[in-house]
Write a protein that holds these residues in place. Structure first.
Motif, short mmCIF file in Angstrom:
data_model
loop_
_atom_site.label_atom_id
_atom_site.label_comp_id
_atom_site.label_asym_id
_atom_site.label_seq_id
_atom_site.Cartn_x
_atom_site.Cartn_y
_atom_site.Cartn_z
N LEU A 220 -12.27 -1.36 -6.05
CA LEU A 220 -11.11 -1.95 -5.39
C LEU A 220 -11.54 -3.22 -4.66
O LEU A 220 -12.48 -3.22 -3.86
N ALA B 14 -10.05 -3.04 -9.53
CA ALA B 14 -8.71 -2.58 -9.15
C ALA B 14 -8.22 -3.43 -7.98
O ALA B 14 -9.01 -3.91 -7.17
N THR B 15 -6.91 -3.59 -7.91
CA THR B 15 -6.27 -4.27 -6.79
C THR B 15 -5.10 -3.43 -6.31
O THR B 15 -4.62 -2.55 -7.03
N LEU B 16 -4.64 -3.74 -5.13
CA LEU B 16 -3.37 -3.18 -4.66
C LEU B 16 -2.26 -4.04 -5.26
O LEU B 16 -2.43 -5.26 -5.42
N VAL C 107 -7.44 0.94 3.22
CA VAL C 107 -6.84 2.10 2.57
C VAL C 107 -7.44 3.38 3.12
O VAL C 107 -6.71 4.34 3.42
N ARG D 82 -10.59 -1.76 0.77
CA ARG D 82 -11.13 -0.39 0.71
C ARG D 82 -11.10 0.26 2.09
O ARG D 82 -10.64 1.39 2.25
N TRP E 106 -2.46 6.15 -9.97
CA TRP E 106 -2.70 6.81 -8.69
C TRP E 106 -4.19 7.14 -8.64
O TRP E 106 -4.72 7.74 -9.56
N ILE F 145 0.87 -1.17 0.00
CA ILE F 145 0.00 0.00 0.00
C ILE F 145 0.91 1.22 0.00
O ILE F 145 1.64 1.46 0.97
N LEU G 220 -12.30 5.03 -4.60
CA LEU G 220 -12.11 3.59 -4.42
C LEU G 220 -13.32 2.77 -4.84
O LEU G 220 -13.18 1.72 -5.43
N LEU H 62 -5.18 -1.09 -12.04
CA LEU H 62 -6.50 -1.15 -12.68
C LEU H 62 -6.50 -2.34 -13.61
O LEU H 62 -5.58 -2.51 -14.42
N LEU I 89 -2.80 1.87 -7.32
CA LEU I 89 -3.60 0.68 -7.61
C LEU I 89 -3.24 0.11 -8.96
O LEU I 89 -2.68 0.81 -9.81
N TYR J 175 -0.72 -7.56 4.04
CA TYR J 175 -0.78 -6.19 3.54
C TYR J 175 0.24 -5.33 4.29
O TYR J 175 0.25 -5.32 5.53
#
Length: 132
Positions: free
Chosen positions: A118, A29-31, A127, A124, A107, A8, A113, A20, A18, A76
């Motif tokens: 996400l 979207a993911t981290l 973050v 979510r 970004w 993160i 989010l 996309l 993220l 995480y």
């Protein structure tokens, strides 16, 4: 499935990095992150995955969540930028990238989010909490 490690990263404007995704007609979207390999620690995997996925060298600050997601353990980490220019990295995502299965690092403001979908849902809240 193997355990995953996720980074993160926030920029100076409070946006989060993220990935996309478009896959099988689905947009989400993911981290940035991926599987832990061999004898890697989760923190080592996070650093490697950030370089492979988004071309950034990061430093792990601290682990902020361990999550059981779809039968898989995910670690995480809050990370800070150390170097590199953000772009799709040279790892597997860069190789697999296609119109039908796309990867785009971006970004995104915390307020967006929900709009970028996400996943997983727990990410979510995490973050949002870290950004606040």
């Amino acid at each position: 499935m193997r355990p995953r490690s996720v980074g993160i990263l926030f920029n100076d404007q409070g946006q989060v990095l993220l990935m996309l995704r478009r896959k099988e007609g689905r947009a989400y979207a993911t981290l940035p992150g991926g599987g832990i390999e061999g004898e890697e620690t989760p923190a080592e995997a996070c650093v490697r995955e950030m370089l492979e996925e988004v071309n950034l060298t990061v430093q792990v600050e601290r682990e902020v969540l361990v999550l059981e997601n779809l039968g898989n353990r995910e670690h995480y980490f809050l990370v800070t930028w150390q170097g590199g220019e953000m772009r799709l990295g040279d790892g597997p995502e860069g190789v697999r990238h296609s119109e039908a299965n796309s990867y785009e690092p971006a970004w995104v403001s915390v307020e967006q989010l929900d709009a970028v979908n996400l996943v997983p849902e727990q990410a979510r809240g995490l973050v949002r909490g870290l950004a606040g």
